[in-house]
Design a protein around this motif. Structure first.
Motif, PDB file in Angstrom:
ATOM      1  N   SER A 181      52.642  52.842  41.800  1.00  0.00           N
ATOM      2  CA  SER A 181      53.037  54.085  42.474  1.00  0.00           C
ATOM      3  C   SER A 181      53.295  55.219  41.471  1.00  0.00           C
ATOM      4  CB  SER A 181      54.292  53.851  43.316  1.00  0.00           C
ATOM      5  OG  SER A 181      55.424  53.590  42.484  1.00  0.00           O
ATOM      6  N   LYS A 182      53.402  54.868  40.182  1.00  0.00           N
ATOM      7  CA  LYS A 182      53.672  55.871  39.150  1.00  0.00           C
ATOM      8  C   LYS A 182      52.378  56.296  38.473  1.00  0.00           C
ATOM      9  CE  LYS A 182      57.089  55.302  36.334  1.00  0.00           C
ATOM     10  NZ  LYS A 182      58.104  54.764  35.381  1.00  0.00           N
ATOM     11  N   PRO A 183      52.160  57.602  38.297  1.00  0.00           N
ATOM     12  CA  PRO A 183      50.950  58.048  37.592  1.00  0.00           C
ATOM     13  C   PRO A 183      51.059  57.761  36.095  1.00  0.00           C
ATOM     14  CG  PRO A 183      52.382  59.916  38.027  1.00  0.00           C
ATOM     15  CD  PRO A 183      53.007  58.733  38.716  1.00  0.00           C
ATOM     16  N   VAL A 184      49.919  57.690  35.445  1.00  0.00           N
ATOM     17  CA  VAL A 184      49.858  57.509  33.995  1.00  0.00           C
ATOM     18  C   VAL A 184      49.411  58.820  33.364  1.00  0.00           C
ATOM     19  CG1 VAL A 184      48.739  56.288  32.086  1.00  0.00           C
ATOM     20  CG2 VAL A 184      49.362  55.048  34.170  1.00  0.00           C
ATOM     21  N   PHE A 185      50.272  59.371  32.500  1.00  0.00           N
ATOM     22  CA  PHE A 185      49.946  60.586  31.764  1.00  0.00           C
ATOM     23  C   PHE A 185      49.740  60.212  30.293  1.00  0.00           C
ATOM     24  CE2 PHE A 185      52.231  63.964  34.625  1.00  0.00           C
ATOM     25  CZ  PHE A 185      51.399  63.602  35.680  1.00  0.00           C
ATOM     26  N   ALA A 186      48.579  60.532  29.763  1.00  0.00           N
ATOM     27  CA  ALA A 186      48.251  60.201  28.373  1.00  0.00           C
ATOM     28  C   ALA A 186      48.164  61.477  27.542  1.00  0.00           C
ATOM     29  CB  ALA A 186      46.927  59.434  28.314  1.00  0.00           C
ATOM     30  N   HIS A 188      58.041  64.740  33.041  1.00  0.00           N
ATOM     31  CA  HIS A 188      58.774  63.537  33.440  1.00  0.00           C
ATOM     32  C   HIS A 188      59.747  63.841  34.582  1.00  0.00           C
ATOM     33  CE1 HIS A 188      61.897  60.373  33.150  1.00  0.00           C
ATOM     34  NE2 HIS A 188      60.871  59.596  32.883  1.00  0.00           N
ATOM     35  N   LYS A 189      60.378  64.981  34.497  1.00  0.00           N
ATOM     36  CA  LYS A 189      61.339  65.356  35.534  1.00  0.00           C
ATOM     37  C   LYS A 189      60.664  65.521  36.886  1.00  0.00           C
ATOM     38  CE  LYS A 189      65.005  68.725  36.497  1.00  0.00           C
ATOM     39  NZ  LYS A 189      65.725  69.936  35.992  1.00  0.00           N
ATOM     40  N   LYS A 190      59.444  66.029  36.892  1.00  0.00           N
ATOM     41  CA  LYS A 190      58.765  66.279  38.164  1.00  0.00           C
ATOM     42  C   LYS A 190      57.983  65.064  38.661  1.00  0.00           C
ATOM     43  CE  LYS A 190      55.684  69.375  40.649  1.00  0.00           C
ATOM     44  NZ  LYS A 190      55.028  70.691  40.706  1.00  0.00           N
ATOM     45  N   TYR A 191      57.290  64.349  37.757  1.00  0.00           N
ATOM     46  CA  TYR A 191      56.352  63.312  38.188  1.00  0.00           C
ATOM     47  C   TYR A 191      56.825  61.881  37.895  1.00  0.00           C
ATOM     48  CZ  TYR A 191      53.065  67.226  38.576  1.00  0.00           C
ATOM     49  OH  TYR A 191      52.441  68.397  38.909  1.00  0.00           O
ATOM     50  N   ASN A 192      57.795  61.720  36.999  1.00  0.00           N
ATOM     51  CA  ASN A 192      58.248  60.401  36.563  1.00  0.00           C
ATOM     52  C   ASN A 192      57.069  59.484  36.213  1.00  0.00           C
ATOM     53  OD1 ASN A 192      60.059  58.316  35.963  1.00  0.00           O
ATOM     54  ND2 ASN A 192      59.936  57.492  38.042  1.00  0.00           N
ATOM     55  N   PRO A 193      56.191  59.924  35.330  1.00  0.00           N
ATOM     56  CA  PRO A 193      54.993  59.133  35.037  1.00  0.00           C
ATOM     57  C   PRO A 193      55.232  58.115  33.924  1.00  0.00           C
ATOM     58  CG  PRO A 193      54.902  61.166  33.809  1.00  0.00           C
ATOM     59  CD  PRO A 193      56.216  61.184  34.565  1.00  0.00           C
ATOM     60  N   TYR A 194      54.306  57.176  33.785  1.00  0.00           N
ATOM     61  CA  TYR A 194      54.207  56.416  32.552  1.00  0.00           C
ATOM     62  C   TYR A 194      53.657  57.354  31.482  1.00  0.00           C
ATOM     63  CZ  TYR A 194      54.762  51.927  34.993  1.00  0.00           C
ATOM     64  OH  TYR A 194      55.254  50.854  35.715  1.00  0.00           O
ATOM     65  N   ILE A 195      54.168  57.248  30.272  1.00  0.00           N
ATOM     66  CA  ILE A 195      53.729  58.100  29.156  1.00  0.00           C
ATOM     67  C   ILE A 195      53.074  57.224  28.097  1.00  0.00           C
ATOM     68  CG2 ILE A 195      54.435  59.728  27.366  1.00  0.00           C
ATOM     69  CD1 ILE A 195      54.838  60.804  30.178  1.00  0.00           C
ATOM     70  N   VAL A 196      51.872  57.590  27.680  1.00  0.00           N
ATOM     71  CA  VAL A 196      51.177  56.826  26.645  1.00  0.00           C
ATOM     72  C   VAL A 196      50.461  57.797  25.699  1.00  0.00           C
ATOM     73  CG1 VAL A 196      49.051  56.532  28.008  1.00  0.00           C
ATOM     74  CG2 VAL A 196      49.626  54.880  26.218  1.00  0.00           C
ATOM     75  N   PHE A 197      50.398  57.419  24.425  1.00  0.00           N
ATOM     76  CA  PHE A 197      49.732  58.240  23.411  1.00  0.00           C
ATOM     77  C   PHE A 197      48.532  57.500  22.829  1.00  0.00           C
ATOM     78  CE2 PHE A 197      54.151  59.594  23.435  1.00  0.00           C
ATOM     79  CZ  PHE A 197      54.031  60.972  23.496  1.00  0.00           C
ATOM     80  N   LEU A 240      41.739  55.488  29.496  1.00  0.00           N
ATOM     81  CA  LEU A 240      41.905  56.900  29.846  1.00  0.00           C
ATOM     82  C   LEU A 240      41.145  57.271  31.113  1.00  0.00           C
ATOM     83  CD1 LEU A 240      41.569  58.427  26.264  1.00  0.00           C
ATOM     84  CD2 LEU A 240      43.671  58.207  27.613  1.00  0.00           C
ATOM     85  N   SER A 241      40.075  56.558  31.410  1.00  0.00           N
ATOM     86  CA  SER A 241      39.289  56.872  32.609  1.00  0.00           C
ATOM     87  C   SER A 241      40.097  56.649  33.886  1.00  0.00           C
ATOM     88  CB  SER A 241      38.012  56.022  32.643  1.00  0.00           C
ATOM     89  OG  SER A 241      38.321  54.661  32.901  1.00  0.00           O
ATOM     90  N   ARG A 242      41.171  55.853  33.773  1.00  0.00           N
ATOM     91  CA  ARG A 242      42.001  55.544  34.940  1.00  0.00           C
ATOM     92  C   ARG A 242      43.288  56.358  34.993  1.00  0.00           C
ATOM     93  NH1 ARG A 242      41.026  49.699  36.364  1.00  0.00           N
ATOM     94  NH2 ARG A 242      39.042  49.176  35.378  1.00  0.00           N
ATOM     95  N   ALA A 243      43.559  57.133  33.951  1.00  0.00           N
ATOM     96  CA  ALA A 243      44.806  57.892  33.884  1.00  0.00           C
ATOM     97  C   ALA A 243      44.777  59.098  34.818  1.00  0.00           C
ATOM     98  CB  ALA A 243      45.060  58.354  32.448  1.00  0.00           C
ATOM     99  N   ALA A 244      45.958  59.495  35.281  1.00  0.00           N
ATOM    100  CA  ALA A 244      46.059  60.682  36.139  1.00  0.00           C
ATOM    101  C   ALA A 244      45.867  61.960  35.339  1.00  0.00           C
ATOM    102  CB  ALA A 244      47.413  60.697  36.839  1.00  0.00           C
ATOM    103  N   LEU A 245      46.125  61.878  34.009  1.00  0.00           N
ATOM    104  CA  LEU A 245      46.031  63.065  33.158  1.00  0.00           C
ATOM    105  C   LEU A 245      45.886  62.635  31.703  1.00  0.00           C
ATOM    106  CD1 LEU A 245      46.447  66.210  32.685  1.00  0.00           C
ATOM    107  CD2 LEU A 245      48.872  65.646  32.334  1.00  0.00           C
ATOM    108  N   TYR A 246      45.036  63.337  30.965  1.00  0.00           N
ATOM    109  CA  TYR A 246      44.963  63.168  29.511  1.00  0.00           C
ATOM    110  C   TYR A 246      44.955  64.551  28.891  1.00  0.00           C
ATOM    111  CZ  TYR A 246      43.295  61.525  24.917  1.00  0.00           C
ATOM    112  OH  TYR A 246      43.163  61.234  23.584  1.00  0.00           O
TER     113      TYR A 246
END
Length: 350
Positions: A200-205, A230-239, A278-284
């Motif tokens: 349910s959480k988006p992934v932001f890279a 993070h405050k707005k979307y509460n996403p997973y964060i990855v670098f 990255l092809s599956r992330a909500a944002l990069y």
């Protein structure tokens, strides 16, 4: 200028084609993908060999690559590796050899192309009035003036092979991709299951580094932006991380942790495996780097940040790609709040 007529049998019936692009810049290589596709389109039955550097070798060395039959690693680290390179180079007789110079002109590339024995040798006579001192080694060449047209690097690469009748339609360009195999897709599936279990959480890279310092958006800008997201979307964060990005990523990770925001760094994986993730992330969101282009060519939702380099020339190419250009030559003149607003609008359209 000399170009080949379509009736030239040396070109039309080419069975073996060599492309020499042994530079280290991964982004430059990936911007050549439409050119590779155009060559394959015109010569569907030809055996196409690409010379690549160790840096960009692995991204195209795959059975899933429909454009290239064989990739030769131009590795100069030892006598043995050089001997292996030349053994592979001379294992075929080439009908056409192409040096796609679009950003800089390499004598080494032209010499390799020449000694390969290719009968038809294609490249740039000059770029923006910068003379190619090896142009005498080419048989098909042209003077190019791309800057005044503000052409993307993909179009500049295509211009080189248009000299021998290779081109793509607008629709065909949209379909140019890095094609991932089942093993690489399964790698991404396992990664998401283990690292991002809450679907349910988006992934932001993010990619906060870059080989060139002037292309790096400030570390604290990334921290400020990620905290807002993070405050707005509460996403997973990855670098994503390159060889020189460890210090930058560690700094951002620790700053985020001070605010109770956890993050991950992609480690010990190939560029193709990272692209699959990255092809599956909500944002990069990325600086102007090779991974940005890799993400674009797996149709990721990717936004590039540009300061001294130009987004119209190097921006991510895919239907989901976008970029933010600094109003000045400094990338740090891009404000975190403006990137935040841009991302909000961008995500609404996805």
């Amino acid at each position: 200028m000399r170009t080949m007529k379509n009736s030239d049998t040396q070109t039309e019936k080419a069975k073996n084609i060599l492309i020499v692009r042994q530079h280290h810049q991964l982004g430059d290589m990936l911007c050549a993908l439409p050119m590779f596709a155009a060559i394959r389109k015109k010569f569907p039955n030809a055996y196409i060999t690409l010379i690549a550097s160790p840096v960009s070798y692995e991204v195209l060395k795959s059975k899933a690559n429909p454009y290239i039959n064989h990739v030769i690693n131009y590795n100069k680290q030892s006598v043995h590796s050089l001997l292996d390179f030349f053994n592979q180079l001379f294992s075929r007789k080439y009908d056409v050899g192409i040096v796609p110079s679009t950003a800089s002109i390499s004598r080494t590339s032209h010499y390799i192309n020449f000694i390969s024995g290719a009968r038809v040798r294609v490249g740039a006579e000059s770029i923006e009035n910068k003379i190619n001192k090896s142009a005498n080694l080419l048989t098909v060449k042209k003077k190019f003036f791309w800057d005044e047209q503000k052409l993307h690097q993909t179009e500049r690469n295509l211009d080189i092979v248009r000299l021998i009748g290779c081109d793509l339609s607008s629709e065909e360009k949209k379909n140019v991709r890095i094609f991932l195999d089942r093993k690489e897709e399964a790698y991404a599936e396992r990664y998401y299951e283990n690292i991002f279990p809450d679907k349910s959480k988006p992934v932001f890279a993010f990619h906060a580094g870059a080989a060139k310092v002037q292309n790096r958006w400030g570390k604290d800008n990334f921290v400020k932006l990620i905290l807002m997201l993070h405050k707005k979307y509460n996403p997973y964060i990855v670098f994503t991380s390159g060889p020189m990005d460890g210090e930058i990523n560690n700094y951002i990770k620790h700053k985020l942790k001070d605010h109770s925001v956890e993050s991950e760094v992609m480690h010990k994986m190939t560029i193709r495996e990272a692209a699959s993730i990255l092809s599956r992330a909500a944002l990069y969101l990325s600086n102007d780097t090779g991974p940005m282009h890799a993400a674009a060519y797996v149709n990721a939702r990717v936004i590039g940040l540009f300061g001294p380099t130009k987004g119209y020339e190097w921006g991510p190419i895919n239907p989901r790609g976008a970029y933010i250009q600094s109003d000045t030559e400094s990338i740090d003149d891009i404000q975190a709040v403006d990137v935040y607003n841009f991302i909000n609008n961008y995500l609404k359209k996805q």
